[in-house]
Motif scaffolding. Structure first.
Motif, PDB file in Angstrom:
ATOM      1  N   THR A 179      12.050 -57.931 -32.810  1.00 42.69           N
ATOM      2  CA  THR A 179      11.690 -57.368 -31.514  1.00 42.69           C
ATOM      3  C   THR A 179      12.974 -57.138 -30.721  1.00 42.69           C
ATOM      4  OG1 THR A 179       9.705 -58.774 -31.554  1.00 42.69           O
ATOM      5  CG2 THR A 179      10.256 -57.683 -29.468  1.00 42.69           C
ATOM      6  N   ARG A 180      13.077 -55.967 -30.128  1.00 45.06           N
ATOM      7  CA  ARG A 180      14.232 -55.689 -29.279  1.00 45.06           C
ATOM      8  C   ARG A 180      13.836 -55.951 -27.829  1.00 45.06           C
ATOM      9  NH1 ARG A 180      18.156 -53.686 -32.246  1.00 45.06           N
ATOM     10  NH2 ARG A 180      19.428 -53.225 -30.412  1.00 45.06           N
ATOM     11  N   VAL A 181      14.603 -56.812 -27.175  1.00 40.02           N
ATOM     12  CA  VAL A 181      14.321 -57.186 -25.791  1.00 40.02           C
ATOM     13  C   VAL A 181      15.577 -56.947 -24.963  1.00 40.02           C
ATOM     14  CG1 VAL A 181      12.636 -58.910 -26.528  1.00 40.02           C
ATOM     15  CG2 VAL A 181      15.008 -59.602 -26.127  1.00 40.02           C
ATOM     16  N   ASP A 202      22.386 -50.010 -26.340  1.00 38.70           N
ATOM     17  CA  ASP A 202      21.342 -49.705 -25.358  1.00 38.70           C
ATOM     18  C   ASP A 202      21.017 -50.896 -24.463  1.00 38.70           C
ATOM     19  OD1 ASP A 202      20.059 -51.363 -27.122  1.00 38.70           O
ATOM     20  OD2 ASP A 202      18.376 -50.017 -27.543  1.00 38.70           O
ATOM     21  N   GLY A 203      21.798 -51.973 -24.567  1.00 37.90           N
ATOM     22  CA  GLY A 203      21.600 -53.119 -23.698  1.00 37.90           C
ATOM     23  C   GLY A 203      20.511 -54.067 -24.143  1.00 37.90           C
ATOM     24  N   THR A 204      20.112 -53.973 -25.396  1.00 37.34           N
ATOM     25  CA  THR A 204      19.076 -54.866 -25.914  1.00 37.34           C
ATOM     26  C   THR A 204      19.665 -55.814 -26.953  1.00 37.34           C
ATOM     27  OG1 THR A 204      18.427 -53.368 -27.710  1.00 37.34           O
ATOM     28  CG2 THR A 204      17.304 -53.094 -25.581  1.00 37.34           C
TER      29      THR A 204
END
Length: 649
Positions: A179-181, A202-204
């Motif tokens: 999961t990308r958070v 992308d900051g995840t």
């Protein structure tokens, strides 16, 4: 493998393993151990089949068959779960299928059955009558006394069940998700956790379904949306592939049981266990759930009240919230900060501390062995009985995650010990972080190591049927659950739980940790009964819609709400190995609490009781009924008084 690390029992030597980077060597090893084992087993079966009725050699030859067959199964089963090479794992799975087919054919062979029916037990080592009774019962449970048409169908079902079981486990093992958070969701996570999760462009950050990733995130991330996303991924491991696989497996097991004259798979499965019948499983699940309700409701209300400070409109906590708010309550009301606790549990020190504790407790010494294995991170030790200097066996600790590896925590056999023939070798397969551990992981490590000790200490029987963790399946967890108690004692933990400055964990903190752990035991028991109900009801009922039935059982037994659009049953690996018997964890806990009552809580290393327990319960393996072993140790039959007092306190 010859080694100078410790004196061997006679000329018995451990298995020689190839180097981790020698893939050709591992493929050769797999072929030699499994194909060779298959061939030796077939030859042993032929010799047994040719044995004259009444020949005293028949039962020893039966033992020979299972020594070779067990060795082959152990190697294939282990390598299919831990070897880094996917192609080798797949080959090992294929060999497992061949071994299952051979075992099925053996147990449906009327000629072998006839030889054993006439087998004498006079003049044989102690336990011969028990071995024979067990063998004849196993033959009948396989259907050897049925007509040929029925036996043929049972062969088909056994092969199909083996294939489906492998597929179910493989889909869990290989179905890891992620999961990308947002990186902000890592606020509140331990520093070593944050450092191990690089930020993408992308900051995840990526959270995998591996336990070292998922568990701390669910405990410490204050980002509710991210927690739900991570839990959603975790609860969909194996979905959708495992839904039809499990449905088919349930049908295969049910048909097997009915062909053998049982009303259901749980009735067939329970016959060899302490509990006795399928109906008794249902009663046990409901009794524990009822006994735990008051405690569960009381503590769940505390969590909900705290959660409403952050989310005023919240009506019920779900499984993505419960762990986080459990941690919040422990931190705020019990002054137990999981991150602060984590600082005391360096992975390397925990491992050595475990060896020191169990060595002192049971009179053992663990000698490091510079031996090759399937992966460079595996640590190998010879286990020596201090009082005699005898090498009892060898253990391998494979404690950290990697792609394609078995993703839970369990003890696997490499070799089952047999007196005068082969030393026991066991493998601990876990998925802990490489730097710091949560205390819950420390408890898990002690638990699983309990199985490893059982395997080694009970590895000196002449009958392989008694070797290692060979007791009734609903007793198997009791010794391991009891060993968890040592992971909660300050005097024990202070020996290896130190912070970066070398300061031991404070006694007051351990006391608060224990109090915080006791908080929530009611809803823990209810959750366990939900798992047990899924295990039992799926097999007893064969529901058309597994997801819907799982939700119904969750509403009945569990305290926390489910995360929408998840399919827990598809990743519930115990449905393959434990079948309808997941209740055994709580059944064993009842016995574990009773066993522990014999120890002095003020001196957990008191030698008399520990040695008596080692020799009476652990070393006995499967040579006697578990209830008899426990009664001899306690001086009375086991009961549930200690468990009930714990649950209600």
């Amino acid at each position: 493998m010859p080694t100078d690390s410790a004196p061997a029992a006679g000329d018995l030597q451990p298995v020689t393993l190839p180097a981790a980077d020698d893939l050709d060597g591992w493929n050769d090893f797999l072929d030699q151990q499994v194909l060779g084992g298959l061939q030796r087993t077939r030859e042993r079966v032929e010799a047994l089949r040719a044995t004259a009725p009444g020949d005293p050699a028949s039962l020893p030859r039966w033992n020979d068959v299972h020594v070779d067959l067990g060795n082959a199964f152990a190697v294939a089963g282990l390598l299919s779960q831990v070897h880094p090479d996917a192609a080798l794992r797949e080959r090992a799975e294929g060999y497992e299928q061949q071994l299952h087919e051979l075992r099925t054919s053996l147990m449906l062979d009327p000629e072998v059955y006839a030889v054993l029916e006439a087998a004498p037990t006079d003049g044989l080592p102690d336990g011969a009558e028990r071995v024979l009774e067990d063998a004849l019962r196993s033959f009948r449970r396989s259907g050897v006394d049925r007509d040929e048409k029925t036996r043929a169908r049972l062969r088909e079902l056994s092969a199909r069940g083996s294939d489906l079981g492998q597929a179910f486990s493989r889909n869990i093992r290989d179905g890891a998700g992620e999961t990308r958070v947002p990186v902000s969701a890592l606020e509140g996570l331990p520093a070593d956790y944050v450092e191990s999760h690089p930020v993408a462009e992308d900051g995840t950050v990526t959270i995998t379904t591996g336990y070292p990733d998922t568990n701390p995130f669910l405990m410490f991330s204050a980002d509710r949306e991210a927690r739900h996303a991570v839990m959603h991924t975790f609860l969909n491991i194996g979905w959708p592939d495992n839904d039809p696989v499990l449905a088919d497996l349930l049908k295969v097991r049910d048909e097997q049981a009915r062909l053998l004259g049982y009303d259901s798979w749980p009735d067939y499965d329970a016959e060899e266990k302490m509990i006795g019948t399928g109906a008794a499983i249902a009663k046990f699940v409901d009794r524990v759930a009822t006994d735990a309700t008051a405690s569960a409701d009381r503590d769940a209300a505390v969590l909900l009240e705290r959660a409403r400070q952050d989310h005023p409109d919240l009506e019920r906590l779900d499984v993505a919230d419960a762990r986080y708010y459990g941690e919040v309550v422990r931190r705020e009301q019990y002054d137990v900060d999981g991150q602060a606790v984590r600082a005391y549990f360096d992975s390397g020190r925990v491992r050595q501390g475990l060896l020191d504790v169990t060595g002192r407790l049971f009179g053992l010494e663990y000698l490091p062995v510079d031996a090759p294995s399937w992966h460079a991170e595996v640590a190998t030790y010879d286990v020596v009985l201090v009082e005699t200097g005898e090498r009892l066996g060898r253990i391998h600790l494979d404690l950290h995650p990697r792609p394609g590896k078995y993703n839970h925590a369990a003890q696997f056999d490499l070799v089952r010990g047999v007196a005068g023939r082969q030393l026991p070798e066991g493998v601990l397969v876990c998925n802990f972080g490489r730097t710091r551990m949560d205390h819950s992981e420390v408890v898990t490590l002690f638990h699983e190591f309990g199985h490893l000790l059982h395997h080694v200490l009970a590895g000196r029987h002449p009958w392989v049927r008694f070797s290692g963790v060979a007791t009734e399946w609903d007793f198997v967890e009791a010794p391991s659950q009891m060993l968890e108690e040592w992971a909660w004692d300050h005097g024990v933990l202070a020996g290896f739980a130190v912070d970066a400055d070398g300061t031991p964990i404070p006694e007051a903190l351990v006391d608060r940790m224990r109090a915080a752990e006791e908080f929530g035991k009611g809803y823990y028991a209810r959750t366990q009964m939900y798992y047990a109900a899924v295990s039992y009801r799926f097999h007893a009922e064969l529901p058309d819609d597994l997801t819907a039935r799982s939700r119904e059982l969750s509403d009945r037994y569990a305290v926390w709400g489910q995360v929408p659009d998840t399919h827990f049953h598809c990743g519930f690996g115990h449905l393959e190995g434990y079948g309808s018997g997941y209740y055994t964890y709580m059944w064993s806990l009842v016995i574990a609490k009773d066993l522990f009552s014999a120890f002095d809580a003020g001196d957990l290393f008191a030698p008399e009781v520990a040695t008596r327990y080692r020799d009476t319960v652990l070393a006995a393996g499967g040579s006697r009924d578990a209830a008899d072993l426990v009664e001899e140790f306690l001086g009375r039959p086991y009961d549930n008084r200690a468990f009930t007092a714990w649950l209600e306190s």
